[in-house]
Design an enzyme around this catalytic site. Sequence first.
Site, PDB file in Angstrom:
ATOM      1  N   MET A  71       0.849  -1.202   0.000  1.00  0.00           N
ATOM      2  CA  MET A  71       0.000   0.000   0.000  1.00  0.00           C
ATOM      3  C   MET A  71       0.881   1.248   0.000  1.00  0.00           C
ATOM      4  O   MET A  71       1.905   1.291   0.642  1.00  0.00           O
ATOM      5  CB  MET A  71      -0.875  -0.002   1.250  1.00  0.00           C
ATOM      6  CG  MET A  71      -2.149   0.757   1.071  1.00  0.00           C
ATOM      7  SD  MET A  71      -3.427   0.309   2.239  1.00  0.00           S
ATOM      8  CE  MET A  71      -2.789   0.841   3.788  1.00  0.00           C
ATOM      9  N   CYS A  72       0.482   2.227  -0.753  1.00  0.00           N
ATOM     10  CA  CYS A  72       1.120   3.535  -0.744  1.00  0.00           C
ATOM     11  C   CYS A  72       0.015   4.545  -1.001  1.00  0.00           C
ATOM     12  O   CYS A  72      -1.083   4.183  -1.413  1.00  0.00           O
ATOM     13  CB  CYS A  72       2.151   3.677  -1.867  1.00  0.00           C
ATOM     14  SG  CYS A  72       3.648   2.687  -1.634  1.00  0.00           S
ATOM     15  N   GLY A  73       0.304   5.802  -0.751  1.00  0.00           N
ATOM     16  CA  GLY A  73      -0.674   6.843  -1.063  1.00  0.00           C
ATOM     17  C   GLY A  73      -0.120   7.775  -2.120  1.00  0.00           C
ATOM     18  O   GLY A  73       1.084   8.049  -2.155  1.00  0.00           O
TER      19      GLY A  73
END
Lengths: 246, 298
Positions: B1-3
């Site tokens: 997950m990354c933003g």
Amino acid sequence: MESVTTVSSGSTPPQVINGQVSLDASRYSTREINDFLHHQAALLGVKQVRILNPDGQHNLAVGLDLPVEVEIAGHAGYFVGGMNKQAVINVDGNVGWSVAENMMSGTVRVRGFASECAGASGHGGLLVIEGDASSRCGISMKGIDIGVGGSVGHMSAFMAQAGTLLICGDAAAALGDSLYEAVIYVGGRIHSLGADAREEPMTPQDHDRIRQLLRRAGLERDSRNFKRIASAKSLYHWNVEADQEY
Amino acid sequence: MCGIVGLQIRNREKQSQLGEWLLPMFSCMADRGADSAGLAVFTTPVAPDVRRFNVYSPDRQYNWQKLRAALMQRSDAPVDLEAVENHAILVSALPPDAFRGWLPTVDPSLHLLSVGRSINIYKDTGHASEIARRYGFGALNGTHCVGHTRMATESAVTPYHSHPFTAGEDFCLVHNGSLSNPYSLRRRLEKYGVEFETDNDTEAACRFLEWRMRTGDDLETALHAAFAELDGFYTLLMATADRLVLVRDAFACKPAVAAEHEEYIAISSEFRSLAHLPDIRNARIFEPHPEEIYAWKV
């Protein structure tokens, strides 16, 4: 009936007036809101809940098991209305991934669009997306009925086992791939069908089923414009002669 | 997950608010990745004969004035310096290739973050809020920016593996997802003399796109080539001096939401990081489709 609750860690408890309560999501944490809905709302005779300022927060109104009406006044994030039993949950906006995931009964209505995996693995109840639903809508559905006013994204109803997915608009690629006993009705164009999904002739029972679902979903469409997609059932049994070419 | 986050200010009079509007978007997305964060900001271009060189030092008390003096001597020209702790923007007439060669001779611990007339890149390991506070993201102004909050899944957590990645000039890319063929891509590009700084998968995508554009493609054509070449999951948000561009992989495995408003274009992994934007209720909010190119002109 008027009463004041004693829940919430450090926050002023929400006031219940005549079975109605407003929960401001900018004041209460998601955990506090859900805790109130799980453990206090029924005891206090709450019938209507309004969740203000949801601002796209995740996990709002999940795991409810009571006959309450919840109005979420804005956009919600992931998993809104997940695992719902009995409750009627309306979202006055868009929702993130996995709205009404694993719903058992009740109704979840989204007045905007829904992101991916809407109604995933739902066992029962009704999910209505008035706008578009994104990819994998109704993936692995197990009895839920889903009405989509707009279009759905790719791989919708993938491995859908039971229930009805009614799509008033178009369906993107690989609709109904590896479908079991769920039935899909499509009002618009189908980009492509997935493995083992096929178009079947419409029967009077199909028209009845569509009319009933349209009525329950509050969608005004002509049932005669829909196509029926169901499983060809060629994947139900292992075929040693297929040479892996399904 | 990354933003991922991106913001473009359409109303020129509001460009001083870029940082103020961006900051809550950026900090919110630290929930999706808290090990590193970075931001590329595009501002008024400097004169055509000079470049902004953004440089990173592992030393928070680095003596940037000394570096500036050395650069003035090397280029025999004035150098503007804007420095905050371990980050500096040097505006110099030294040609980019000469700068790249010169920098490690002065101090091999320094890392060139970006080159261009408009682009500034800030990135480091740590929480997005801390990085934003250190570099004063809330006070930044400019036309557009792209940011990233990283949760590393495939290569080391270092400042150099953080996003945004850049290649060439005034081009940057942030990525949510993971690629499964960065090494084969990299081996192919290395044959054409493309040099890599890390073993990060996103860097392979970034250099692939820049290489395609340098050899004749426009960004759209390069992206169609990327759809065919990149194997894996990606939501990619890119920026050039005059464009903000967003794509998702064929399976749309990684999230993205876009908001078009007459005053701004805002992009994020999740809507909740856009909820504070002014008049967001009247923005056109939509989820980008897989393998479609969304490009906004600045």
